[in-house]
Design an enzyme around this catalytic site. Structure first.
Site, PDB file in Angstrom:
ATOM      1  CG  ASP A  56       4.513  26.158  59.882  1.00 20.49           C
ATOM      2  OD1 ASP A  56       3.535  26.162  59.125  1.00 20.49           O
ATOM      3  OD2 ASP A  56       4.782  26.401  61.105  1.00 20.49           O
ATOM      4  CG  ASN A  71      -3.199  35.649  61.004  1.00 25.39           C
ATOM      5  OD1 ASN A  71      -2.865  36.528  60.660  1.00 25.39           O
ATOM      6  ND2 ASN A  71      -3.579  34.375  60.757  1.00 25.39           N
ATOM      7  CG  HIS A  86      -7.214  37.168  60.387  1.00 26.19           C
ATOM      8  ND1 HIS A  86      -6.904  35.926  60.522  1.00 26.19           N
ATOM      9  CD2 HIS A  86      -8.328  37.232  61.416  1.00 26.19           C
ATOM     10  CE1 HIS A  86      -7.266  35.322  61.470  1.00 26.19           C
ATOM     11  NE2 HIS A  86      -8.150  36.259  62.290  1.00 26.19           N
ATOM     12  CG  ASP A 108      -4.660  37.559  54.532  1.00 30.85           C
ATOM     13  OD1 ASP A 108      -4.816  36.342  54.935  1.00 30.85           O
ATOM     14  OD2 ASP A 108      -6.086  38.207  54.066  1.00 30.85           O
ATOM     15  CD  GLU A 164       0.480  28.187  59.883  1.00 33.38           C
ATOM     16  OE1 GLU A 164       0.425  27.899  61.041  1.00 33.38           O
ATOM     17  OE2 GLU A 164      -0.698  28.254  59.345  1.00 33.38           O
TER      18      GLU A 164
END
Length: 456
Positions: free
Chosen positions: A328, A336, A341, A345, A372
């Protein structure tokens, strides 16, 4: 000769004589022997009678008033429909000249008077036998001509089919070793233009030649043995093969046993094969898309679940270990929120690339588990091996040095990893391994993140 033999219709005889006693004598004798007899007393009556019903043989006197036997014979031989009727002269004239004249006019025999009935019957039977044999021969000739015509038509039809067919057609005969009897090659018996073009030869250059084995060497050596098997076992064969011939390259053939050889029909399936291959490629791409995560281009959760179940069953049978790593991204929500975002990404994409780099064995799998979270599946890998892979992943992500100003773990992006490993059992639920890894991941986070932990 037995003149009292059983009565049966032996033949249709016409007797021509102007003397009634001669007619009576011959008629009675021949009737008793089973012949059908008609008699007339003049040549003109004879010519009219034969046109009404044709006799098998004519017994003809020479000396008669108005029209003698020679004139009757000449008239018969001049008629195309009557000339084949055998004529036997019966005459008192015994000179060589008379006999020669009779034979020159077309008579087949000459009997002098006074005659013996046995001699007449013997000569008559001889001519009837010849006539029957000629009739049988003619019938056989008719049958032969009919058969030849059928054969000609069949060959013409076969040639038409061979020459107009869009498929390749050929017939091959086995060529065997005289000592061992083993098939060494095949000789072309029949080949149509399509086959000839494929061989880059004319039909004349192929018929009777040994060309198959050399040709197959350029395609598939095993095909020759499979053709041999057709001849030896009688089993037919269907097969697709690749061979470049002009614009064509894919072909399908059907071969069946034919005598001590086989016949083969070859069809150009290039267009169909190209469509099939394009469809297979499209399906493969669709399958890949269905199994890929759209963002990171690593395997998605669906792909992971399918592979996980498959490997679990396989390794349970083989009694081999299976390891799993759940990881994770630490503080990813803060990342973020701070960087946006699009940056988030990009961060996930780069982590996915690291996983594909580290998890590189064909049987291994790196997948996006959700959000994630990522997962790696490591078949035939024990706990120690799983720890090494986790350490490599952690280090490679450190090397990326992706800035993370909002992290209270490090100033760069880090991950926490949970490792589980066991030997699968069919009676144990596969989710057990995932649960162990999830618990280990929770422990790693509780211990401060940016670390790995195990739960085994």
């Amino acid at each position: 000769m037995n003149l009292n033999s059983g009565i049966e219709n032996k033949g249709n005889i016409l007797i021509v004589d102007d003397l009634l006693e001669n007619l009576q004598l011959l008629s009675n004798a021949l009737l008793k022997l089973g012949y059908t007899v008609r008699s007339v007393t003049s040549g003109r009556m004879a010519l009219k009678t034969v046109k009404v019903k044709r006799p098998d043989v004519i017994l003809l006197d020479v000396k008669m008033p108005e029209m003698d036997g020679y004139q009757v014979c000449r008239a018969l031989k001049a008629d195309a429909e009557l000339r084949q009727i055998p004529v036997i002269f019966i005459s008192a004239l015994d000179d060589v000249f008379d006999k020669v004249t009779a034979f020159e006019l077309g008579a087949i025999d000459y009997i002098t008077k006074p005659f013996q009935i046995e001699e007449v019957v013997a000569r008559l039977e001889n001519q009837l036998t010849i006539q029957r044999q000629q009739q049988l021969l003619e019938q056989e000739n008719i049958k032969r001509r009919e058969a030849e015509e059928v054969l000609y038509q069949s060959r013409a039809l076969l040639a038409s089919v061979l020459n107009s067919s869009l498929d390749g057609i050929a017939a091959m005969q086995a060529v065997r070793n005289p000592e061992t009897g083993e098939i060494e090659d095949f000789r072309c018996l029949v080949v149509n233009p399509v086959i000839a073009r494929a061989f880059k030869r004319s039909r004349e250059e192929m018929i009777g030649k040994l060309v198959l084995k050399k040709f197959l060497n350029n395609i598939d050596l095993e095909l020759f043995n499979r053709f041999v098997n057709i001849v030896e076992t009688g089993e037919s064969l269907e097969h697709d093969f690749y061979y470049e011939s002009g614009k064509s390259c894919w072909f399908h053939f059907v071969a069946v046993k034919l005598g001590d050889g086989f016949s083969v029909t070859i069809r150009d399936i290039t267009a169909r094969k190209q469509i099939e291959l394009a469809l297979q490629d499209a399906n493969k791409k669709l399958e890949e898309l269905a199994n890929l995560d759209g963002l990171t281009q690593v395997a998605n959760r669906r792909c992971f679940n399918n592979r996980f179940l498959s490997e679990w069953q396989r390794l349970a049978r083989e009694n081999q270990p299976l390891s799993l790593i759940l990881l994770d991204v630490d503080k990813f929500k803060s990342y973020n929120d701070y960087y946006g975002h699009l940056a988030g990404d990009d961060c996930l994409i780069r982590i996915g690339q690291i996983l594909q780099k580290v998890v590189s064995r064909p049987t291994d799998l790196a997948a996006r588990y959700g959000g994630e979270e990522f997962v790696t599946l490591l078949p035939n890998t024990d706990l120690e091996g799983g720890i090494k892979v986790a350490q490599n992943i952690q280090q490679e992500i450190h090397n990326l040095a992706i800035p993370h100003a909002e992290s209270d773990v490090k100033e760069i992006v880090t991950v926490s990893l949970g490792i589980s490993s066991l030997i699968p059992r069919l009676e144990v639920q596969p989710d057990t391994l995932v649960a162990y890894a999830d618990k280990a991941l929770y422990d790693a986070k509780q211990q401060g993140r940016d670390r790995w932990s195990t739960n085994c």
